[in-house]
Design a protein around this motif. Structure first.
Motif, short mmCIF file in Angstrom:
data_model
loop_
_atom_site.label_atom_id
_atom_site.label_comp_id
_atom_site.label_asym_id
_atom_site.label_seq_id
_atom_site.Cartn_x
_atom_site.Cartn_y
_atom_site.Cartn_z
N ASP A 58 29.43 115.80 67.03
CA ASP A 58 29.47 116.59 65.81
C ASP A 58 28.76 115.81 64.70
OD1 ASP A 58 30.90 117.38 63.13
OD2 ASP A 58 31.50 118.94 64.54
N ILE A 59 28.13 116.51 63.78
CA ILE A 59 27.42 115.87 62.67
C ILE A 59 28.36 115.02 61.83
CG2 ILE A 59 27.67 117.90 61.16
CD1 ILE A 59 24.65 115.51 61.18
N ARG A 60 29.62 115.39 61.78
CA ARG A 60 30.59 114.65 60.97
C ARG A 60 30.88 113.26 61.54
NH1 ARG A 60 31.49 119.78 61.62
NH2 ARG A 60 31.65 121.15 59.84
N GLN A 61 30.51 113.02 62.80
CA GLN A 61 30.69 111.71 63.42
C GLN A 61 29.59 110.73 63.01
OE1 GLN A 61 30.78 112.81 67.57
NE2 GLN A 61 33.00 112.93 67.59
N VAL A 62 28.48 111.25 62.52
CA VAL A 62 27.37 110.40 62.08
C VAL A 62 27.75 109.81 60.73
CG1 VAL A 62 24.92 110.31 61.51
CG2 VAL A 62 25.72 111.88 63.30
N SER A 63 27.68 108.50 60.61
CA SER A 63 28.07 107.84 59.37
C SER A 63 27.34 108.44 58.17
CB SER A 63 27.75 106.34 59.47
OG SER A 63 27.88 105.73 58.20
N VAL A 64 28.05 108.56 57.07
CA VAL A 64 27.44 109.09 55.85
C VAL A 64 26.40 108.12 55.29
CG1 VAL A 64 29.36 110.58 55.19
CG2 VAL A 64 29.32 108.20 54.42
N ASP A 65 26.39 106.89 55.77
CA ASP A 65 25.40 105.89 55.34
C ASP A 65 24.15 105.90 56.22
OD1 ASP A 65 27.12 104.97 53.32
OD2 ASP A 65 28.20 103.73 54.78
N GLU A 66 24.19 106.63 57.30
CA GLU A 66 23.06 106.72 58.24
C GLU A 66 21.95 107.56 57.62
OE1 GLU A 66 21.67 105.01 61.19
OE2 GLU A 66 23.81 105.20 61.57
N ARG A 67 20.69 107.15 57.81
CA ARG A 67 19.56 107.92 57.30
C ARG A 67 18.50 108.08 58.40
NH1 ARG A 67 22.89 108.88 54.44
NH2 ARG A 67 23.11 108.64 52.21
N TYR A 68 17.91 109.26 58.45
CA TYR A 68 16.89 109.58 59.44
C TYR A 68 15.62 110.08 58.75
CZ TYR A 68 20.73 109.39 62.77
OH TYR A 68 21.80 108.97 63.53
N ASP A 69 14.47 109.74 59.32
CA ASP A 69 13.19 110.26 58.83
C ASP A 69 13.08 111.75 59.11
OD1 ASP A 69 12.38 107.64 58.25
OD2 ASP A 69 11.44 107.40 60.21
N LYS A 70 13.68 112.15 60.24
CA LYS A 70 13.54 113.53 60.68
C LYS A 70 14.82 113.96 61.38
CE LYS A 70 10.56 114.70 64.15
NZ LYS A 70 9.29 115.10 64.79
N ILE A 71 15.36 115.09 60.97
CA ILE A 71 16.47 115.72 61.67
C ILE A 71 15.94 117.05 62.18
CG2 ILE A 71 18.80 116.67 61.50
CD1 ILE A 71 19.37 114.61 59.30
N ILE A 72 16.18 117.30 63.46
CA ILE A 72 15.59 118.49 64.08
C ILE A 72 16.66 119.35 64.76
CG2 ILE A 72 13.38 117.33 64.43
CD1 ILE A 72 14.11 117.02 67.40
N SER A 73 16.35 120.62 64.87
CA SER A 73 17.14 121.52 65.68
C SER A 73 16.20 122.57 66.26
CB SER A 73 18.27 122.17 64.87
OG SER A 73 17.80 123.24 64.13
N ARG A 93 22.06 113.18 55.30
CA ARG A 93 21.73 112.08 56.21
C ARG A 93 20.22 111.89 56.36
NH1 ARG A 93 26.62 113.94 56.86
NH2 ARG A 93 28.26 112.64 57.73
N LEU A 94 19.44 112.55 55.52
CA LEU A 94 17.99 112.38 55.54
C LEU A 94 17.57 111.19 54.68
CD1 LEU A 94 16.29 115.88 55.19
CD2 LEU A 94 16.10 114.29 57.09
N ALA A 95 16.55 110.48 55.15
CA ALA A 95 15.94 109.43 54.33
C ALA A 95 15.26 110.11 53.13
CB ALA A 95 14.93 108.66 55.16
N SER A 96 14.94 109.34 52.10
CA SER A 96 14.40 109.93 50.86
C SER A 96 13.13 110.74 51.09
CB SER A 96 14.17 108.84 49.82
OG SER A 96 13.26 107.89 50.30
N GLU A 97 12.29 110.34 52.01
CA GLU A 97 11.07 111.09 52.31
C GLU A 97 11.20 111.89 53.61
OE1 GLU A 97 8.41 111.13 50.18
OE2 GLU A 97 9.72 109.96 48.87
N GLY A 98 12.43 112.09 54.07
CA GLY A 98 12.68 112.73 55.35
C GLY A 98 12.52 114.24 55.32
N ALA A 99 12.55 114.83 56.52
CA ALA A 99 12.42 116.27 56.66
C ALA A 99 13.40 116.79 57.70
CB ALA A 99 11.00 116.65 57.06
N PHE A 100 13.91 117.97 57.43
CA PHE A 100 14.74 118.70 58.39
C PHE A 100 13.84 119.78 58.97
CE2 PHE A 100 17.64 122.18 59.48
CZ PHE A 100 18.58 121.52 60.24
N ALA A 101 13.59 119.72 60.28
CA ALA A 101 12.71 120.68 60.94
C ALA A 101 13.52 121.50 61.93
CB ALA A 101 11.57 119.95 61.65
#
Length: 195
Positions: A58-73, A93-101
């Motif tokens: 579940d997304i809630r298991q990912v630490s709130v401090d974790e950051r990703y360049d790209k989150i995809i679905s 949970r996106l990095a500052s220049e990250g994208a959700f695709a």
């Protein structure tokens, strides 16, 4: 959908609803690949297991401090009953220049309707004698315009991509969302203790 999502750059990736890990071959420059997939039977025998850093249910298991360049679905958002909550958590949970695709069926469009109604729907009726429409309503709880609306609520930059120039002529849509509105995400999710 896989190629269009892979075109979005990122070396630390979180895949929401990774299924059988069939997207992994499309990502060649990955340094870290984490997945969310609660149905373990889908991925536990996958050849891509060695490339995955962490598995979550579940997304809630990912630490709130974790950051990703790209989150995809890919072909996931149309199934989520808690779509706004999940998208808000992803945005946080996106990095500052990250994208959700996100890739999803162009449900609500003519091509998508025709494909399932006269393709899968006809085959299903011939095989079972039953109407396929109730299954589609049960499985696809979010239409394309609803998914787009939720993404626009939480992100200030939205890029729509369809393989053909028209939404109604395309079987699927890809949205690349960036610049999350963190305030809206936090307001939607409520105080951290309620998450």
């Amino acid at each position: 959908m896989h190629r269009s999502i892979a075109d979005v750059k990122g070396t630390s990736i979180l895949e929401l609803g990774a299924g059988t890990l069939n997207h992994l071959p499309f990502e060649s420059t990955v340094e870290r690949y984490d997945v969310i997939e609660p149905f373990h039977e889908l991925w536990e025998d996958s050849q891509g297991l060695g490339r995955v850093s962490r598995f979550y249910d579940d997304i809630r298991q990912v630490s709130v401090d974790e950051r990703y360049d790209k989150i995809i679905s890919i072909a996931v958002l149309e199934h989520l009953v808690e779509l706004p909550d999940v998208v808000a958590h992803c945005a946080l949970r996106l990095a500052s220049e990250g994208a959700f695709a996100a890739g999803f069926p162009s449900e609500g469009g003519v091509a998508w309707y025709s494909a399932w109604r006269f393709g899968t729907g006809t085959a299903y009726r011939l095989q079972t004698g039953l109407d396929y429409a109730p299954l589609m309503r049960h499985e696809h709880v979010n239409k394309a315009y609803e998914i787009e609306s939720v993404l626009r609520l939480f992100f200030s930059s939205i890029e729509m991509r369809t393989p053909l120039p028209s939404f109604h002529g395309s079987l699927y849509t890809v949205i690349v969302a960036s610049n999350p509105d963190l305030r809206t995400c936090h307001e939607w999710l409520g105080p951290p203790s309620s998450r």
